[in-house]
Motif scaffolding. Structure first.
Motif, mmCIF file in Angstrom:
data_model
loop_
_atom_site.group_PDB
_atom_site.id
_atom_site.type_symbol
_atom_site.label_atom_id
_atom_site.label_comp_id
_atom_site.label_asym_id
_atom_site.label_seq_id
_atom_site.Cartn_x
_atom_site.Cartn_y
_atom_site.Cartn_z
ATOM 1 N N ASP A 46 0.824 -1.213 0.000
ATOM 2 C CA ASP A 46 0.000 0.000 0.000
ATOM 3 C C ASP A 46 0.857 1.261 0.000
ATOM 4 N N ALA A 47 2.009 1.199 0.686
ATOM 5 C CA ALA A 47 2.856 2.386 0.852
ATOM 6 C C ALA A 47 3.694 2.705 -0.381
ATOM 7 N N LEU A 48 3.681 1.816 -1.374
ATOM 8 C CA LEU A 48 4.495 2.027 -2.569
ATOM 9 C C LEU A 48 3.684 1.793 -3.838
ATOM 10 N N SER A 49 2.429 2.194 -3.804
ATOM 11 C CA SER A 49 1.539 1.846 -4.917
ATOM 12 C C SER A 49 1.365 2.949 -5.957
ATOM 13 N N ASP A 50 1.557 4.232 -5.581
ATOM 14 C CA ASP A 50 1.392 5.300 -6.574
ATOM 15 C C ASP A 50 2.341 6.464 -6.292
ATOM 16 N N TRP A 51 2.279 7.481 -7.162
ATOM 17 C CA TRP A 51 3.228 8.595 -7.091
ATOM 18 C C TRP A 51 3.204 9.301 -5.738
ATOM 19 N N ASP A 52 2.009 9.498 -5.197
ATOM 20 C CA ASP A 52 1.890 10.217 -3.927
ATOM 21 C C ASP A 52 2.655 9.522 -2.802
ATOM 22 N N GLU A 63 4.042 2.538 9.465
ATOM 23 C CA GLU A 63 3.525 2.662 8.091
ATOM 24 C C GLU A 63 3.722 1.384 7.287
ATOM 25 N N VAL A 64 4.880 0.751 7.430
ATOM 26 C CA VAL A 64 5.161 -0.467 6.661
ATOM 27 C C VAL A 64 5.631 -1.621 7.540
ATOM 28 N N ALA A 65 5.711 -1.394 8.849
ATOM 29 C CA ALA A 65 6.231 -2.425 9.746
ATOM 30 C C ALA A 65 5.536 -2.324 11.095
ATOM 31 N N GLN A 66 5.853 -3.254 11.975
ATOM 32 C CA GLN A 66 5.303 -3.218 13.327
ATOM 33 C C GLN A 66 5.608 -1.882 13.988
ATOM 34 N N GLU A 67 4.674 -1.390 14.791
ATOM 35 C CA GLU A 67 4.818 -0.083 15.440
ATOM 36 C C GLU A 67 6.122 0.020 16.219
ATOM 37 N N LEU A 68 6.476 -1.026 16.954
ATOM 38 C CA LEU A 68 7.676 -0.985 17.791
ATOM 39 C C LEU A 68 8.965 -0.936 16.978
ATOM 40 N N ALA A 69 8.893 -1.226 15.677
ATOM 41 C CA ALA A 69 10.094 -1.205 14.831
ATOM 42 C C ALA A 69 10.532 0.211 14.490
ATOM 43 N N GLY A 70 9.679 1.215 14.749
ATOM 44 C CA GLY A 70 10.059 2.608 14.541
ATOM 45 C C GLY A 70 9.907 3.079 13.102
#
Length: 466
Positions: free
Chosen positions: A214-220, A240-247
């Protein structure tokens, strides 16, 4: 008559005094603002909500290394609604509008969240909001503004996120990812795939594949970036792309690596032997005789760090002893091969003995992992027509022997790889020697520098058979 004159004179004096006070006050305000250093209390509570304590800000302006971009510093005067906000003021209304809208939105969301917590019964609701600013100057043409937000509520661990704005220094025109990459969709996919690979290395097992897509699907999705002296950084918020605790994550890519896909304004003059357009060469790392309860786990972690895939040729008896390790190899995306049950010289075995070594090992691997091995490597590389006649999966030897089994020296691993490295190479190692785990990092780093991708043996076989 005298009384009337006296009354008129008194009114005239009062008017003069009031006018003087207004004039003096106006002059003070104008002088204060012209100096560029001012402090005042600013209410920040939303008109639609009421918090049981006063919320106000102390605002200051200070200069930076960039003469045309001062920083505004806004600090809360209230301990329960703690915030410290630092953001730039540029010469362009369009840029300032974006920045100010972001700051106000973040601040209001934060205050309203605390209000709702208080309404819900948390009378001691508190938090902390911090926004800091980094400014980068690219080639005297573009500014990159990076606003880093850290938010915590009721002393919970903080959440980190980013807002970036890139704009032309003379016109204030905003630069987005489309302009960065010449609106070329092929270039977009190349960059997105590269970022996907780097994020997998960064987060490892904490990565969430669905969120990554989802985080790498379009220009935005690529608009959160900053152009620096010799690199372009892409920012990913916490969770955004990983577990919350991963930072959070910042992926810095050398500009020289990206030059071929960048618009002319954003290229630099540095040449790079390997760029994002360089066709990927492939090698297969293979590990025999495991799994080992300690060494295999170390090797898996190193491979994950470098986003490298490998093939593990396992002995049936070792799988029985280390079931959890065998399963972990498969779960981490690697290939499992059959290496016989107890490592005999198969060319000295009978046909039935050889068949048992292979079939029983395949069954053991299936019982433990739920999948059958996809390739076979005979112990010592000893094979003949008889051996191959009872094997129903591809028989795989190697093209580079690291001699890790002979020297047990981590420093000798890389030189043997360098001496014979080629596209499509199959590299022999063993995941039962600590020295192999100790020397693997340097091998993987070298392969990356030379533009090689580490894949499974089956991928190499497919590539060679095209």
């Amino acid at each position: 008559m005298k009384r009337r004159r006296k009354s008129k004179r008194g009114a005239w004096i009062d008017s003069l005094l009031i006018g003087s006070i207004i004039t003096l006050t106006t002059m003070i305000i104008i002088t204060t603002f012209m100096t560029g250093h001012f402090k005042f209390q600013q209410p920040t509570v939303s008109a639609t909500t009421k918090y049981p304590v006063e919320t106000s800000s102390l605002i200051e302006e200070r200069s930076t290394a960039f003469a045309d971009i001062p920083l505004i510093s806004e600090t809360s005067a209230n301990k329960l609604i703690s915030y410290s906000l630092e953001y730039p003021k540029t010469p362009f209304n369009q840029v300032n509008g974006i920045i100010n809208q972001y700051i106000e939105q973040v601040k209001n969301d934060y205050i309203n969240t605390l209000v709702e917590m208080h309404k819900a019964g948390n009378n001691h609701a508190s938090g902390d909001l911090n926004i800091s600013t980094d400014i980068y100057d690219w080639n005297r043409q573009y500014y990159s503004i990076v606003l880093k937000k850290r938010l915590s509520l009721d002393q919970d661990s903080s959440h980190e996120s980013f807002k970036t704005i890139v704009f032309h220094k003379d016109t204030g025109d905003i630069v987005e990812s489309g302009a960065l990459l010449n609106q070329n969709t092929e270039y977009f996919h190349l960059l997105a795939n590269y970022l996907r690979s780097e994020l997998k290395k960064t987060y490892g097992k904490d990565l969430l594949e669905e969120k990554l897509d989802d985080a790498l699907s379009d220009w935005d999705d690529l608009n959160r970036f900053a152009i620096m002296n010799d690199s372009i950084a892409f920012y990913f918020n916490q969770g955004e792309v990983a577990q919350e605790l991963a930072g959070s994550a910042v992926i810095n890519i050398p500009t020289s690596f990206l030059n071929p896909i960048l618009a002319t304004d954003f290229q630099n003059g540095e040449a790079s032997k390997v760029t994002i357009l360089t066709p990927k060469k492939k090698v297969a790392l293979t590990f025999d005789d495991g799994p080992h309860p300690q060494v295999t786990k170390q090797i898996l972690d190193i491979l994950e760090k470098h986003n490298a895939k490998a093939t593990f040729f396992m002995l049936g008896k070792q799988v029985e002893k280390n079931r959890d390790i065998a399963l972990e190899v498969l779960n981490r995306g690697h290939e499992i091969g059959n290496h016989s049950y107890n490592h005999p010289v198969l060319t000295k075995q009978t046909t039935s003995q050889t068949a048992w070594q292979i079939d029983h090992t395949s069954k053991v691997i299936h019982d433990v992992t739920g999948e059958y091995p996809t390739v076979f490597r005979p112990p010592y590389g000893a094979t003949n027509r008889m051996v191959e006649s009872v094997v129903e999966i591809p028989v795989v030897l190697w093209t580079i022997d690291t001699y890790d089994w002979k020297y047990r020296d981590p420093n000798k691993l890389l030189p043997f790889v360098q001496a014979k490295l080629h596209d499509g190479a199959i590299i022999l190692m063993h995941d039962i020697h600590q020295s192999t785990a100790d020397g693997l990092e340097s091998v993987l780093t070298y392969l990356e520098q030379e533009g090689y991708e580490c894949v499974t043996v089956s991928e190499i076989l497919a590539k060679n058979n095209r």
